[in-house]
Design an enzyme around this catalytic site. Structure first.
Site, mmCIF file in Angstrom:
data_model
loop_
_atom_site.group_PDB
_atom_site.id
_atom_site.type_symbol
_atom_site.label_atom_id
_atom_site.label_comp_id
_atom_site.label_asym_id
_atom_site.label_seq_id
_atom_site.Cartn_x
_atom_site.Cartn_y
_atom_site.Cartn_z
ATOM 1 N N HIS A 68 0.268 0.360 -0.349
ATOM 2 C CA HIS A 68 1.555 0.736 -0.946
ATOM 3 C C HIS A 68 1.599 0.434 -2.435
ATOM 4 O O HIS A 68 2.397 1.034 -3.169
ATOM 5 C CB HIS A 68 2.727 0.102 -0.187
ATOM 6 C CG HIS A 68 2.950 -1.351 -0.416
ATOM 7 N ND1 HIS A 68 2.507 -2.327 0.458
ATOM 8 C CD2 HIS A 68 3.596 -2.019 -1.402
ATOM 9 C CE1 HIS A 68 2.878 -3.519 0.019
ATOM 10 N NE2 HIS A 68 3.531 -3.363 -1.102
ATOM 11 N N ASP A 110 -2.849 -2.020 5.316
ATOM 12 C CA ASP A 110 -2.215 -1.817 4.011
ATOM 13 C C ASP A 110 -3.145 -2.264 2.877
ATOM 14 O O ASP A 110 -2.973 -3.332 2.292
ATOM 15 C CB ASP A 110 -0.895 -2.599 3.966
ATOM 16 C CG ASP A 110 0.008 -2.150 2.831
ATOM 17 O OD1 ASP A 110 -0.463 -1.414 1.947
ATOM 18 O OD2 ASP A 110 1.191 -2.543 2.828
ATOM 19 N N SER A 166 2.845 -8.492 -3.199
ATOM 20 C CA SER A 166 2.119 -7.433 -2.512
ATOM 21 C C SER A 166 0.741 -7.287 -3.144
ATOM 22 O O SER A 166 0.613 -7.147 -4.356
ATOM 23 C CB SER A 166 2.875 -6.115 -2.608
ATOM 24 O OG SER A 166 4.052 -6.151 -1.851
#
Length: 750
Positions: free
Chosen positions: A90, A227, A661
């Site tokens: 992402h 991810d 992230s």
């Protein structure tokens, strides 16, 4: 005695105060510079085998030299001596999207560069290393009066001093630098950086792996999302940052992370190293209540309406799906986060807990000497008063940013307002033409990912939310008039007229308008209905909302700074950490499951078995690629198996937030064991209040990443770049010395 006078009395006290002091278990976003002083002993007690110097050093290669800020809002880690960079799927999503089209849909199918020539450049993408950090509080506050000036004036002086400090720190070097406040402006730290500009896409799994679970599983545990994405940093011939050039070479890092195949078990030490974005752990009860009762509900409602429109249109058109994929993901991410945050704040009874803390603070303030009573005795009532004064203005601001500026046509028109101001003041033709040319270049990027029919549907939903949700006294008269004019036919009728008459809804017509302005025909811009709407909203915001909002927030900032100083005096045995502000931090904790509700117990890891259990070809969130299903059927896991399957994700008690992230999750030996990509929904309130029993960071197990790269994608050449290390009892291992000891694990066939 005035607040300014109380602050003057406080100033002398604060000059002699330096606290080194413990947050609750596993809570904290710690400055690497201070690990030796604050955290090393505790970390080693919990399982760290390294020293603080091996984590953060300016004299030799250390863990910090493998960590980058990826773009403006994520983290990445270097995993080879050839500049290979690992981050989240992402985090690389917008770059993957930019290379995608209906014909070459890398979002859906994935992308793997099988040689260096196939690695794709990404203009504007950067990777930023921290060279060093330094406490520069005394330099930044030199000449800044403790009392007698407005907060805005103080901030101006602080910014001027900060710029001088930053410029002096990098003069004559190729580095960059900035200064950030800590503890609400009680301290200031310098960060010297090296920013690389040539970052190329190397590999990305298909969305059915990289986004498996989609919005259904977002912010949730158990999680089965692969991810991750891979990029590579390129440098000039001197291994220094350079603009993109085919002649650039892969960057040679000072340090890169070895990768452990040993896996994790409950109780194992973990640390997360990255660039967390923003937290408000020391917020007062009034700030928490405003977030819980005012801001979050408004923003959730607006984004909910917008997401419903985008979801329907993306499902109906591949072109729209690709255009809006990154936008949708960004909108949905915090929409669901805010929902979880409110649930968590309610579960913790956060407002009441903060009120109890404030009662204790007030008791401490009033029980002290004259200086303490003068500095802190009236502080909390002042904070309460300014939160009350700013409440409606905060709500109005939220509706402008989320609803009015959630309409892309309004956003584009807003970008043209500076040009309108040039025409209004009759700027010289050369200045006007130069502005037009710059705006024409920006139009290409905007309209590439813009669908007018979708945006009109969004406007139909968001305009009434903006008009009805904004406090009546703070709604622009222009919008009030529109509400009356279309009271019978509704906002959808206004939206139809707006999009039917505006010339700013397509690239061709927008460029034509800009050309007319360049030629001196100003009415083409002035009379456009989208410009009229944007100007009415933005000008009203600037004149009627922002000044009072800024005044209230400036006063809150001043009082919060004093409150933060008071808390550190009140609790001298506590280790305080500064709130996150997109600077390099380290969090540490342990692998652990948790109990989200009565009678429910979650284990600490998930596996490929769970992916196959969730598989549903009728649900886009849970589609499984045929190749992945084949590998599962054949149990073709290579050296990445654990108990007859492949580990996918695990959870631990590390304190993380947005910006973490892509952060590496590292074991006690300094080896990469995973990549952080999310928090559990029950723990999203950790930006405001941390609960060690409920807060968990969600990590992609590095073995699943390797499995996908090697066995699924057939990109084993990338794995060969990496340093893989075995289980501790195998005799293999790695230590973060200046020269890495490379211990390769033999990759089994099939």
């Amino acid at each position: 005695m005035s607040l300014r006078s109380r602050l003057a009395l406080l100033a002398l006290t604060l000059l002699t105060v330096f606290t080194t002091l413990p947050a609750r278990a596993d809570e904290g976003l710690w400055l690497p510079l201070l690990l030796k002083q604050l955290n090393e002993a505790d970390m080693q007690k919990k399982g760290l085998k390294l020293t603080a110097e091996q984590i953060y050093s300016i004299n030799q290669g250390s863990l910090k030299d493998a960590i980058v800020q990826f773009g403006g809002g994520c983290t990445g880690e270097i995993i080879s001596d050839q500049g290979l960079l690992l981050t989240n799927h992402h985090c690389g999503y917008s770059q993957i999207q930019s290379h995608s089209s209906v014909e070459n849909d890398y979002l859906t199918k994935g992308y793997w560069a099988m040689n260096r020539e196939q690695e794709l450049p990404n203009p504007g993408l950067t990777a930023t290393f921290i060279v060093r950090m330094e406490d520069v509080t005394s330099q930044v506050l030199a000449g800044v009066p403790a009392t007698g000036i407005a907060e805005a004036q103080r901030e101006q002086l602080v910014q001027q001093n900060s710029q001088r400090v930053a410029q002096a720190a990098v003069q004559g070097t190729g580095y960059q630098a900035f200064v950030r406040p800590m503890f609400n402006g009680n301290e200031y730290y310098l960060f010297v950086t090296e920013v690389f500009q040539d970052i190329r896409l190397v590999g990305a799994p298909p969305s059915s792996i990289g986004k498996f679970g989609g919005d259904t599983d977002n912010w949730a545990w158990p999680r089965h999302t692969g991810d991750f994405s891979l990029f590579r940093i390129y440098a000039g011939p001197d291994n220094k940052p350079a603009p993109y050039s085919p002649a650039n070479k892969p960057f040679k890092p000072r340090y890169y992370l070895p990768i452990s195949l040993a896996g994790v078990q409950p109780g194992d030490f973990t640390m997360v190293f990255g660039f967390p974005g923003r937290t408000n752990e020391y917020l007062t009860s009034w700030g928490v209540e405003e977030t819980y009762s005012v801001s979050n509900p408004a923003k959730i409602a607006v984004r909910d309406a917008k997401l419903r429109v985008l979801d329907a249109d993306m499902k109906a058109s591949d072109k729209v799906r690709i255009q809006y994929a990154a936008k949708y993901a960004g909108i949905a991410n915090y929409w669901k986060k805010w929902i979880g945050e409110n649930r968590g704040l309610k579960k913790l009874d956060a407002v009441r807990v903060k009120q109890q803390q404030e009662v204790e603070f007030q008791r401490w303030a009033e029980s002290g000497n004259d200086a303490r009573r003068a500095a802190f005795g009236g502080l909390l009532p002042e904070l309460q008063r300014h939160y009350a004064l700013g409440r409606d203005y905060t709500l109005a601001r939220d509706y402008v940013s989320e609803a009015a500026l959630g309409i892309e046509l309004v956003v584009y028109a807003n970008s043209l307002l500076p040009l309108l101001e040039l025409t209004n003041r009759q700027a010289p033709a050369a200045e006007r033409v130069a502005a037009v040319e710059k705006l024409k270049k920006g139009a290409t990027g905007f309209f590439r990912n813009y669908n007018v029919a979708t945006d009109q549907k969004v406007a139909t939903q968001l305009l009434p939310l903006y008009a009805n949700g904004t406090p009546a006294a703070l709604l622009p008269s222009y919008v009030k008039a529109l509400g009356k004019q279309y009271a019978t036919t509704g906002w959808d009728a206004y939206a139809a007229q707006l999009y039917g008459q505006s010339r700013l809804t397509s690239q061709a017509s927008a460029l034509a308008v800009l050309d007319e302005v360049a030629a001196g025909k100003f009415d083409a811009l002035r009379q456009d209905p989208a410009m009229k709407l944007a100007e009415a909203i933005v000008s009203h915001y600037r004149t009627a909302i922002l000044p009072t909002y800024n005044l209230a927030t400036d006063q809150i900032a001043l009082l919060q700074r004093t409150y933060m100083a008071g808390l550190r005096l009140q609790q001298p045995e506590r280790k305080f950490y500064p709130d996150a502000n997109s600077t390099l931090r380290l969090a540490y904790g342990q692998v652990a499951g948790y109990e989200p509700a009565d009678g429910v117990r979650y284990d600490f890891y998930t596996t490929l078995d769970g992916i196959m259990e969730k598989a549903d070809p009728t649900n886009p969130d849970f589609e499984v690629p045929a190749r992945l299903a084949e590998l599962y059927q054949n149990k073709d896991y290579g050296p990445y198996a654990y108990k007859g399957t492949v580990p996918v994700a695990f959870i631990a008690t590390n304190h993380t937030t947005g910006g973490n992230s892509g952060s590496p999750v590292i074991n006690g030996r300094g080896e990469l064991i995973g990549t952080n990509f999310d928090r559990n929904w029950e723990g999203t309130m950790s930006d405001i209040m941390f609960d060690p029993d409920r807060v968990r960071n969600i990590t992609l197990d590095v073995r699943y990443m390797l499995f996908v790269v090697d066995k699924y994608a057939g990109a084993g050449h990338l794995v060969k770049e990496m340093t893989l290390v075995g289980a501790p009892d195998s005799g293999a291992g790695a230590t973060p010395d200046k020269e890495l000891k490379k211990v390769k694990v033999k990759r089994k066939k099939g």
